[in-house]
Design an enzyme around this catalytic site. Structure first.
Site, PDB file in Angstrom:
ATOM      1  N   GLU A   1      20.889  15.639 -33.083  1.00  0.00           N
ATOM      2  CA  GLU A   1      21.817  15.681 -34.217  1.00  0.00           C
ATOM      3  C   GLU A   1      21.730  17.011 -34.951  1.00  0.00           C
ATOM      4  OE1 GLU A   1      23.897  13.426 -33.987  1.00  0.00           O
ATOM      5  OE2 GLU A   1      22.732  12.092 -32.716  1.00  0.00           O
TER       6      GLU A   1
ATOM      7  N   GLU B   1      32.855   8.807 -37.137  1.00  0.00           N
ATOM      8  CA  GLU B   1      33.199   9.174 -35.770  1.00  0.00           C
ATOM      9  C   GLU B   1      33.381   7.904 -34.945  1.00  0.00           C
ATOM     10  OE1 GLU B   1      31.765  12.005 -32.046  1.00  0.00           O
ATOM     11  OE2 GLU B   1      30.466  11.784 -33.776  1.00  0.00           O
TER      12      GLU B   1
ATOM     13  N   ASN C   1      26.923  14.012 -39.041  1.00  0.00           N
ATOM     14  CA  ASN C   1      27.699  14.429 -40.207  1.00  0.00           C
ATOM     15  C   ASN C   1      27.103  15.690 -40.821  1.00  0.00           C
ATOM     16  OD1 ASN C   1      28.889  11.601 -40.163  1.00  0.00           O
ATOM     17  ND2 ASN C   1      26.782  11.167 -40.733  1.00  0.00           N
TER      18      ASN C   1
ATOM     19  N   HIS D   1      23.731  19.666 -33.182  1.00  0.00           N
ATOM     20  CA  HIS D   1      25.165  19.504 -33.411  1.00  0.00           C
ATOM     21  C   HIS D   1      25.654  20.375 -34.568  1.00  0.00           C
ATOM     22  CE1 HIS D   1      27.024  16.754 -30.691  1.00  0.00           C
ATOM     23  NE2 HIS D   1      26.253  15.719 -30.964  1.00  0.00           N
TER      24      HIS D   1
END
Length: 922
Positions: free
Chosen positions: A307, A130, A274, A310
């Site tokens: 994270e 990213e 990720n 996400h």
């Protein structure tokens, strides 16, 4: 790399997308070979003549095949073949609606100092894709609206890289001849290329199998270097806590058989989400009492939560294009903030839950005011959804993240918890597996609640921090109090005229005795409100007020430029004191002529903990700025008395008292000065700190020993007590008390107290004490790379109490030659160099030309090796036009000279904006 301007209005769907991708890596730090097989689909209405365009940067191309046939470089127009340049690979000759593309490339991880794509860190290989790093791994349409299923095969030398990880679920592991091995990973969910990850390294995992809300089981793993295993437990506990919270609060269940976190020392950012394989900066994974502070423990929990969240808000539903970045980041920061607040409240128990939530809200608003408000008024001002960019990496900003979260919080405030949850459920149901826009999110919220949120979209289009201007009238005989609210947003670069936004204003009124007064509007006394009829489209407008007539805290909403609120039935006599923006209900600058006596009243009595803190900070700010301007030589006695009373109030949470009693941050105070004079402000802050230390001399012995019980454990209540003790130590050190620092440093069984003792020593008038403890700290943590960052940071941010101008700069420059410092490690650069310019501007200005020359040298060095880090360092001085003379004039030619020499798009964009800044008054 291209430098053309990319505009949101120019978005077009991809001409070719990818349904499935098979990747095969032969991994080595010097040369890695990547074989890719892409199943490509032509977009609807796309001509057969249009080539397949794949992003490709810094790739050594070996071969290209289309539908099984090798391609050669195209020698002329028409026919089959490929064109390869610095940024793309274009394949000509695909006539069918579907095509199979095969490429072989070589990449060189050890040479990748930019830490984007596949790179080496220590002895391992890691990825960061990213925003646009995947194009540095293999040719691919590297944009978030191309979502494909990934099948990944990793092959490597088993002795060097015993662990091979990628996204999704592990399909097989095979030992191969010659000491090599292979792992095959398949991600069952389509994802954009920016969510791809791989790791090849010598790591070990701490793990836990957990049951999920839907009856399945999943394996949670935290992968670290073997020697760091004892420091990985808190990250694993935080991951499980985040998983449980998301199940409870939003009904989101983990969708993979395993979920992995990997810690890496060289990383440009904090962490990356990720899919199923989060890669983290070590500073947000590793924690033990000896090597992490209370603040570190809280940060690890927050970032792990961020994270993980996400996985749904960013991965399962992703961005259509990078202009929609706040769609995932602002929403996920809000979720992270709520998670941290809930965890704090649960940890301290129901009696202190409100106080814990207030402390978290204070921390979030401090970040907003210190980092985002200046950004909104500087050269990088942009809406939470930018309209254009040259380098998307420059727009991972406080505006996109922190202001973006505040915009989500506005929706939560307007719709309430139940309505917000309904909107989130609609969002997940409708857009799962898709790449969408901010309009799609707001539409889901509107439809789930039957509310017209079209006007709300201005928050996504408009830069700048709104001003809320408040004027008041009081009729003491009639008990009638009137508030006149008006909003405006100053011009920002590219937006000379800004319109009104939807502003929820939560407020209360304090009586003379400090109690909250019931709030009844003049038109509510006898009226029975009729239900609002929805317009023809079936959507009702945002309600201008809540229905809690007579409540002591109410919510009113500005949907236009102005609103007048006339309250009746109040006790005649003294004017009530307004408590505005309770809980900081809107991200605005409040413009209100509030006398010192009103601040004192709110500081003593406000039932809203956030506003009580804000009153203390506002009054302290006023005191420090008066000293800075030379209007007085001492702090006002009334302020000092109120300050002591607040600090001594044992009924208040310890952490709250520390935050309320601390002087406002230097960066925030500089933003309130016109022009900003860092050197004069530093002098005033030193004087103010010493005056308060003297005034509270009788208080400090109370809290000297109220640190943690032994042995250390992270707990919010204990953290508050340790913070109060640290506050007392520093105040005593300012007065010359030196035994406490050395004794505590030697006896402490945890880093929190050891660093607090060091910080106190650095505040002592005798600089030799600080030098001694700095030396002791370096010796103790000589082999701990992560903890040494705190040692670097404290020297970068050190105040030179009696030293000559330039002494701190000279120290920072010497430390760049220290054995533990590496220009290639972002954490080291941020700790030492960025901290000096961003958080010790007074020392930089006092040093003068040598400081600006050092900044230029550092920016140019990083421009050539790691432009993302270079652009962040460049931005540290972006508000230079607001400085007082002679600092401003001295820096201007350095900026221009640096601007002429940079090469990267990332750094050039920042410097161009700094040079072209349109100054906005605070």
């Amino acid at each position: 790399m291209t430098e053309h301007l990319i505009r949101r209005e120019d978005y077009r769907p991809p001409q070719w997308s990818v349904r499935e991708v098979w990747l095969s890596f032969t991994l080595d730090e010097e040369t890695t070979e990547v074989r890719a097989r892409l199943h490509c689909l032509r977009g609807e209405g796309v001509s057969e003549e249009e080539p397949i365009v794949l992003d490709a940067e810094e790739l050594e191309l070996v071969s290209v095949a289309l539908d099984g046939e090798p391609l050669s470089p195209q020698s002329g127009p028409g026919g089959r073949g490929f064109v390869h340049d610095d940024v793309s690979l274009r394949l000509h000759g695909a006539r069918a609606p579907e095509a199979w593309v095969e490429t072989v490339v070589r990449i060189h991880p050890a040479r990748n100092t930019a830490l984007s794509g596949l790179y080496r860190s220590g002895t391992g290989l890691f990825t960061q894709c990213e925003a646009q790093g995947f194009r540095r791994i293999t040719p691919f349409p590297d944009r978030p609206d191309v979502m494909a299923r990934f099948h990944v095969t990793l092959e490597a030398d088993e002795a060097r890289y015993p662990v091979l990880l990628s996204n999704g679920n592990l399909q097989e592991t095979v030992r191969l001849p010659g000491g090599r091995h292979r792992a095959v990973w398949v991600d069952p969910f389509p994802k954009p290329s920016y969510l791809f990850a791989l790791v090849a390294a010598d790591l070990q995992a701490i793990e836990r199998e957990v049951g999920l809300a839907d009856g399945r089981r999943s394996l949670l793993q935290v992968w670290v270097k073997p020697e760091h295993l004892p420091r990985a437990g808190w990250a694993l506990a935080s991951l499980e806590a985040a998983l449980r919270w998301d199940e409870r609060r939003f009904g989101r269940v983990l969708d993979l058989d395993r979920y992995m976190i990997v810690a890496v020392s060289d990383f440009n950012m904090g962490a990356m989400e990720n899919k199923g394989l989060n890669i983290f900066n070590t500073k947000y994974v590793l924690a033990s009492p000896e090597t992490a502070t209370d603040a570190d423990y809280a940060a690890v929990q927050a970032v792990v939560g961020h994270e993980y969240f996400h996985n749904w808000t960013g991965n399962r539903i992703t961005c259509r294009d990078w202009f929609q970045l706040t769609l995932k980041e602002g929403l996920t920061v809000f979720r992270e903030q709520e998670f941290s607040a809930d965890e704090l409240a649960q940890a301290v128990g129901p009696e202190r839950a409100d106080s814990a939530r207030a402390v978290k809200r204070i921390e979030d608003v401090q970040t907003l005011r210190t980092a985002q408000f200046p950004e909104d008024e500087g050269p990088m001002a942009h809406p939470i959804r930018p309209q254009s960019y040259r380098a998307i990496d420059n727009f991972y900003t406080a505006t996109v993240y922190e202001k973006g979260a505040e915009v989500i919080r506005l929706l939560h405030t307007l719709l309430g918890e139940k309505g917000f949850r309904a909107g989130m459920d609609r969002y997940f149901e409708r857009y799962d597996g898709q790449a969408v826009t901010c309009e799609d999110f707001v539409a889901a919220m509107a439809e789930a609640n039957g509310v017209d949120l079209t006007p709300f979209l201005r928050w996504y289009e408009q830069a700048g921090t709104p001003r809320l201007v408040v004027e008041e009238d009081w009729d003491g005989d009639a008990g009638r109090y009137t508030l006149h609210l008006r909003q405006f947003t100053p011009p920002t670069p590219g937006q000379p005229e800004n319109g009104p936004v939807i502003l929820p204003v939560r407020l209360g009124l304090l009586g003379a005795d400090g109690r909250d007064l019931p709030l009844v509007l003049a038109d509510e006394r006898d009226a029975v409100p009729a239900p609002e009829a929805p317009p023809a489209g079936g959507m009702r407008p945002i309600a201008p007020r809540d229905s809690a007539v007579g409540a002591t805290t109410r919510l009113f909403t500005l949907t236009d430029e102005a609103l007048t609120l006339e309250f009746i039935g109040l006790p005649p006599g003294p004017k009530p004191v307004p408590s505005l923006l309770r809980g900081f209900s809107a991200p605005v600058r409040l413009v209100f002529e509030e006398p010192d006596e009103a601040l004192r009243h709110r500081m003593a009595y406000d039932s809203d903990a956030f506003n009580r803190w804000d009153a203390a900070q506002s009054w302290a700010q006023r005191q420090v700025l008066r000293l800075t301007r030379g209007e007085t030589e001492t702090l006002d006695e009334t302020f000092v008395t109120a300050w002591k009373q607040l600090l001594a109030d044992e009924s208040l949470d310890a952490m709250f008292r520390v935050k309320a009693a601390a002087l406002p941050g230097e960066r925030w105070l500089l933003e309130t000065m016109t022009p900003a004079d860092p050197v004069r402000l530093r002098t005033a802050l030193v004087r103010s700190s010493i005056d308060l230390a003297r005034a509270g001399r009788d208080l400090w012995p109370r809290w000297r020993d109220c640190g943690s019980a032994r042995p250390y454990r992270y707990d919010p209540l204990e953290a508050g007590r340790r913070a109060l003790a640290a506050f007392a130590w520093r105040m005593e050190a300012l007065l010359g008390e030196d035994e406490r620092c050395s004794r505590t440093f030697a006896a402490a069984d945890n880093l929190t107290e050891r660093l607090a003792a060091l910080d106190a020593a650095l505040a002592h008038p005798d600089e030799a004490l600080g030098e001694a403890l700095l030396s002791a700290f370096e010796s103790r943590y000589a082999e701990d790379d992560l903890v040494l960052d705190k040692w670097f940071a404290r020297q970068a941010m050190r105040w030179s109490w009696h030293g000559a101008p330039g002494a701190v700069l000279a120290r920072v420059q010497r430390l760049t030659e220290h054995r533990a410092f590496r220009w290639t490690n972002p954490n080291k650069v941020y700790a030492l160099v960025l901290n000096f310019f961003a958080n010790n501007l007074a020392e930089a200005c006092a040093a003068g030309d040598p400081a600006w020359a050092f900044w230029q040298e550092a920016v140019l060095r990083l421009d050539a090796t790691n432009p993302i880090v270079g652009s962040r360092l460049a931005r540290a001085l972006e508000r230079w036009r607001r400085w007082a003379e002679p600092y401003r004039a001295a820096f201007a030619p350095v900026l221009e000279a640096t601007r002429r020499q940079v090469r990267s798009t990332e750094v050039r964009e920042i410097l161009d904006r700094m040079a072209d800044e349109e100054v906005v008054a605070p």
